[in-house]
Design a protein around this motif. Structure first.
Motif, PDB file in Angstrom:
ATOM      1  N   LEU A 132       0.865  -1.260  -0.004  1.00 42.47           N
ATOM      2  CA  LEU A 132      -0.017   0.048   0.093  1.00 42.47           C
ATOM      3  C   LEU A 132       0.840   1.109   0.076  1.00 42.47           C
ATOM      4  N   ASP A 133       1.861   1.196   0.704  1.00 44.25           N
ATOM      5  CA  ASP A 133       2.933   2.549   0.723  1.00 44.25           C
ATOM      6  C   ASP A 133       3.516   2.472  -0.978  1.00 44.25           C
ATOM      7  N   ARG A 134       3.811   1.565  -1.292  1.00 45.07           N
ATOM      8  CA  ARG A 134       4.456   1.607  -2.703  1.00 45.07           C
ATOM      9  C   ARG A 134       3.438   2.182  -3.845  1.00 45.07           C
ATOM     10  N   LEU A 135       2.191   1.609  -3.502  1.00 45.43           N
ATOM     11  CA  LEU A 135       1.007   2.034  -4.247  1.00 45.43           C
ATOM     12  C   LEU A 135       0.729   3.487  -4.155  1.00 45.43           C
ATOM     13  N   PHE A 136       0.609   3.795  -2.896  1.00 44.91           N
ATOM     14  CA  PHE A 136       0.282   5.344  -2.639  1.00 44.91           C
ATOM     15  C   PHE A 136       1.365   6.299  -2.947  1.00 44.91           C
ATOM     16  N   GLU A 137       2.652   5.846  -2.716  1.00 48.94           N
ATOM     17  CA  GLU A 137       3.813   6.701  -3.366  1.00 48.94           C
ATOM     18  C   GLU A 137       3.846   6.645  -4.701  1.00 48.94           C
ATOM     19  N   THR A 138       3.074   5.915  -5.492  1.00 48.40           N
ATOM     20  CA  THR A 138       3.403   6.144  -7.136  1.00 48.40           C
ATOM     21  C   THR A 138       2.173   6.448  -7.674  1.00 48.40           C
ATOM     22  N   LEU A 139       0.883   6.260  -7.060  1.00 50.98           N
ATOM     23  CA  LEU A 139      -0.229   6.885  -7.757  1.00 50.98           C
ATOM     24  C   LEU A 139      -0.110   8.308  -8.047  1.00 50.98           C
ATOM     25  N   PRO A 140      -0.625   8.598  -9.370  1.00 49.38           N
ATOM     26  CA  PRO A 140      -0.554  10.101  -9.728  1.00 49.38           C
ATOM     27  C   PRO A 140      -1.667  10.856  -9.162  1.00 49.38           C
ATOM     28  N   LYS A 141      -1.517  12.022  -9.159  1.00 43.21           N
ATOM     29  CA  LYS A 141      -2.539  13.031  -8.478  1.00 43.21           C
ATOM     30  C   LYS A 141      -3.556  13.136  -9.721  1.00 43.21           C
ATOM     31  N   ARG A 142      -4.840  13.077  -9.548  1.00 45.35           N
ATOM     32  CA  ARG A 142      -5.671  12.929 -10.630  1.00 45.35           C
ATOM     33  C   ARG A 142      -5.878  14.344 -10.912  1.00 45.35           C
ATOM     34  N   SER A 143      -6.381  14.613 -12.458  1.00 48.28           N
ATOM     35  CA  SER A 143      -6.340  16.039 -12.885  1.00 48.28           C
ATOM     36  C   SER A 143      -7.099  16.837 -11.801  1.00 48.28           C
ATOM     37  N   THR A 144      -6.784  18.090 -11.642  1.00 48.76           N
ATOM     38  CA  THR A 144      -7.425  19.280 -10.704  1.00 48.76           C
ATOM     39  C   THR A 144      -7.787  20.522 -11.411  1.00 48.76           C
ATOM     40  N   ASP A 145      -8.723  21.057 -11.199  1.00 50.07           N
ATOM     41  CA  ASP A 145      -8.751  22.420 -11.688  1.00 50.07           C
ATOM     42  C   ASP A 145      -7.901  23.484 -11.007  1.00 50.07           C
ATOM     43  N   GLU A 146      -6.898  23.462 -11.027  1.00 49.99           N
ATOM     44  CA  GLU A 146      -5.944  24.404 -10.278  1.00 49.99           C
ATOM     45  C   GLU A 146      -5.968  25.739 -10.808  1.00 49.99           C
ATOM     46  N   HIS A 147      -6.291  25.909 -12.263  1.00 46.13           N
ATOM     47  CA  HIS A 147      -5.864  27.017 -13.041  1.00 46.13           C
ATOM     48  C   HIS A 147      -7.499  27.687 -12.997  1.00 46.13           C
ATOM     49  N   SER A 148      -8.487  27.093 -12.521  1.00 45.99           N
ATOM     50  CA  SER A 148      -9.823  27.692 -12.692  1.00 45.99           C
ATOM     51  C   SER A 148     -10.049  28.522 -11.568  1.00 45.99           C
ATOM     52  N   GLU A 149     -11.311  29.242 -11.575  1.00 46.65           N
ATOM     53  CA  GLU A 149     -11.479  30.261 -10.164  1.00 46.65           C
ATOM     54  C   GLU A 149     -11.725  29.364  -9.082  1.00 46.65           C
ATOM     55  N   PHE A 150     -11.288  29.876  -7.863  1.00 50.76           N
ATOM     56  CA  PHE A 150     -11.347  29.320  -6.702  1.00 50.76           C
ATOM     57  C   PHE A 150     -12.725  28.789  -6.088  1.00 50.76           C
ATOM     58  N   GLN A 151     -12.899  27.526  -5.882  1.00 53.06           N
ATOM     59  CA  GLN A 151     -14.368  27.120  -5.282  1.00 53.06           C
ATOM     60  C   GLN A 151     -14.150  25.992  -4.204  1.00 53.06           C
ATOM     61  N   MET A 152     -14.710  26.173  -3.272  1.00 55.68           N
ATOM     62  CA  MET A 152     -14.584  25.240  -1.879  1.00 55.68           C
ATOM     63  C   MET A 152     -16.245  25.131  -1.353  1.00 55.68           C
ATOM     64  N   TYR A 153     -16.706  23.951  -1.169  1.00 59.29           N
ATOM     65  CA  TYR A 153     -17.664  23.692  -0.599  1.00 59.29           C
ATOM     66  C   TYR A 153     -17.522  23.453   1.043  1.00 59.29           C
ATOM     67  N   ILE A 154     -18.276  23.985   1.909  1.00 59.25           N
ATOM     68  CA  ILE A 154     -17.985  23.929   3.306  1.00 59.25           C
ATOM     69  C   ILE A 154     -18.647  22.642   3.889  1.00 59.25           C
ATOM     70  N   ASP A 155     -17.412  21.773   4.665  1.00 58.12           N
ATOM     71  CA  ASP A 155     -18.099  20.640   5.107  1.00 58.12           C
ATOM     72  C   ASP A 155     -18.246  20.769   6.752  1.00 58.12           C
ATOM     73  N   ARG A 156     -17.260  21.676   7.438  1.00 52.26           N
ATOM     74  CA  ARG A 156     -17.388  21.694   8.707  1.00 52.26           C
ATOM     75  C   ARG A 156     -17.016  23.165   9.128  1.00 52.26           C
ATOM     76  N   THR A 157     -17.470  23.357  10.452  1.00 55.36           N
ATOM     77  CA  THR A 157     -17.157  24.924  10.590  1.00 55.36           C
ATOM     78  C   THR A 157     -16.698  24.701  12.252  1.00 55.36           C
ATOM     79  N   TYR A 158     -16.159  25.905  12.529  1.00 57.14           N
ATOM     80  CA  TYR A 158     -15.496  25.742  13.941  1.00 57.14           C
ATOM     81  C   TYR A 158     -15.367  27.538  14.443  1.00 57.14           C
ATOM     82  N   ASN A 159     -15.532  27.707  15.681  1.00 55.25           N
ATOM     83  CA  ASN A 159     -15.133  29.125  16.178  1.00 55.25           C
ATOM     84  C   ASN A 159     -13.896  28.789  17.226  1.00 55.25           C
ATOM     85  N   VAL A 160     -12.784  29.424  16.533  1.00 55.63           N
ATOM     86  CA  VAL A 160     -11.426  29.234  17.235  1.00 55.63           C
ATOM     87  C   VAL A 160     -11.328  30.748  17.752  1.00 55.63           C
TER      88      VAL A 160
END
Length: 534
Positions: free
Chosen positions: A337-365
């Protein structure tokens, strides 16, 4: 975050010294301490403290010059941390950690650890893996052993690294999503945690690893299927890891979780867990059951034991599913599993698109304010960015600003698509931030969506879906009751058709092409947003 007050007392006792690394500040303000000339002087002072501490300085805030506890209001403490962060950046350093304590009725005193060097910029090799599987099939135990390198004791000892609530530890059942991380250095050797409950240990892994592997560990108990769906649908995962216990074999929950993974087109690995608890013949029997299950849904199983890790890493996709034998007790398959996770590529992401994030959790720090956590869907976000948050219940979007960003408790100045982060927000109270809301660029012109058209496939239903059917929609991180209005008036089990979907209680941010899962009792299905209604 409150911490052991002994650390504060020790810093106060040592006091400020000419050649020391401790500095006392009652309060810092933008108007006074960032003015021309003043900022440069304070940055030079901070740099001196960092060098005196061999790369680390301690700033105690809310105290007088002689170390007396003064205490400052939360909003004043927040401004002080903002100013201190800018001073650290000017001095070529960054704030690593902040602890706070109460002082008086409403006052705060805090201690900031400042380290030499700029804040980490998230790496390009970071992959995110979501776990799934029936309760007691060992997925949390497997992850706990992976991220620590510790063998399990056979009773789920390493699972305790992920269960964070007292009732989870007591019952041995996860009740919410858990997160863990480990990584690999530039030579490919694992960088693991000693204690995942210690946030500084997680931060160390993020800092030291050249490549990171984050886990979103979901819930296997049937009553919490909604939480599992949220973890698999709303976290921008790269790969799925389905645990199937060798002593139990595939169950109804196994099939259900596999269906969710495959419905979202997530490349998936099957880990046959607890192989130490059964005979070799039983392991082979379970593998055959898994292979049959996969072939029934038009997937190609690939046994890692037969074909090797390199082949599995190269062939893994939406169709080919590697099967790997594991034991958190004996260590079977852990190196693979170590070798597999060290080898697997990052799947394509939209790093160059406009920022977008859906909120999963919230905290008051304390001293920071509202913190929203989730996985970045697209684009990048940096400290100081001006964003929109929403929609609110009335359909409006709130203007907010990024105060700071953390990834697995490590402060970063910028984070990219696919990273799991916590973002501290200015301009909003934590009580106003809700799961399912989106964070978007300030210049975006988003519309709140109350209804949309979708193409759906009914996977299971006892009769037929008609006008007024009310399932729960799981889209990104939102889980909301909606009303279906099928085209033609009905949908039967196995049907693919078009329906109008209307959220019952409030609007959300929805876009064409988004995938979702719907569920109501034993009825389940998947869908794709075709168009949104104005």
């Amino acid at each position: 975050m409150s911490a052991d007050r002994a650390a504060l007392q020790q810093a106060l006792k040592r006091g400020e010294q000419d050649g020391g690394h401790i500095e006392f500040k009652e309060r810092l303000t933008r108007e006074l301490h960032l003015a021309d000339g003043r900022m440069e002087s304070l940055a030079a002072q901070l740099r001196h403290r960092v060098l005196s501490g061999d790369g680390e300085a301690t700033y105690v805030v809310g105290v007088t010059d002689n170390g007396g506890i003064a205490g400052i209001a939360p909003e004043e403490f927040s401004e002080t941390m903002d100013v201190l962060s800018l001073l650290a950046e000017e001095a070529g350093a960054h704030i690593e950690n902040v602890d706070t304590w109460s002082a008086g009725d409403d006052g705060l005193v805090g201690m900031a650890t400042i380290r030499e060097g700029s804040m980490l910029t998230a790496d390009n090799g970071h992959i995110v893996i979501g776990t799934a599987g029936h309760v007691d099939h060992g997925k949390s135990t497997l992850v706990g052993s992976l991220v620590t390198g510790e063998p399990d004791d056979g009773d789920g000892f390493t699972r305790s690294f992920l269960d964070v609530q007292p009732h989870e530890v007591e019952r041995g059942l996860s009740a919410d999503l858990s997160y863990a991380v480990y990584g690999f250095d530039e030579t490919g050797d694992p960088v693991r945690m000693d204690n995942p409950h210690r946030k500084t240990d997680r931060a160390r892994v993020v800092q030291e690893a050249d490549r990171l592997v984050s886990f979103v560990d979901t819930v296997g108990h049937e009553p919490w299927l909604r939480t599992t769906i949220r973890g698999l649908v709303g976290q921008k995962l790269d790969y799925g890891l389905l645990a199937v216990a060798a002593d139990d074999g595939p169950t109804k929950t196994t099939r259900e979780h596999l269906g969710i993974l495959l419905a979202t087109d997530l490349p998936t690995i099957v880990a046959v867990t607890k192989v130490d608890a059964v005979s070799p013949e039983r392991v082979v029997e379970v593998e055959k059951e898994i292979e049959t299950l996969l072939r029934d849904v038009q997937k190609t199983p690939l046994r890692v034991e037969r074909y090797g890790v390199e082949t599995a890493a190269g062939e893994l996709n939406e169709t080919v599913v590697p099967i790997i034998r594991t034991s958190a007790v004996r260590g079977d398959g852990m190196d693979d599993l170590d070798r597999l996770f060290e080898t697997l590529p990052k799947r394509s992401t939209d790093e160059h698109s406009e920022f977008q994030m859906y909120i999963d959790r919230t905290y008051n720090v304390t001293g920071v304010g509202a913190v929203a956590s989730g996985t970045i869907n697209a684009g990048t976000v940096s400290e100081g960015d001006e964003l929109l948050l929403g929609p609110m219940s009335d359909g409006s979007f709130r203007e907010v600003e990024v105060r700071s960003i953390e990834m697995h408790y490590h402060r970063v100045d910028t984070a990219k698509a696919g990273r799991i982060v916590g973002i501290a927000l200015k301009g909003v109270d934590e009580s106003e931030v809700k799961r399912g809301m989106a964070l978007l660029p300030r210049e975006a012109d988003p519309d709140p969506v109350r209804s949309f058209e979708a193409e759906v496939m009914v996977l299971n239903h006892p009769t037929r879906i008609t006008e007024g059917y009310e399932p729960v929609i799981h889209l990104e991180t939102l889980s909301e009751t909606a009303v279906f209005s099928p085209e033609g008036g009905k949908l039967l089990p196995g049907d693919t058709g078009t329906t109008t979907v209307e959220f019952k209680f409030r609007p959300y941010f929805v876009e064409e092409g988004q995938r979702f899962v719907f569920r109501e009792g034993s009825s389940k299905g998947v869908g794709t947003v075709v168009s949104v209604d104005d």
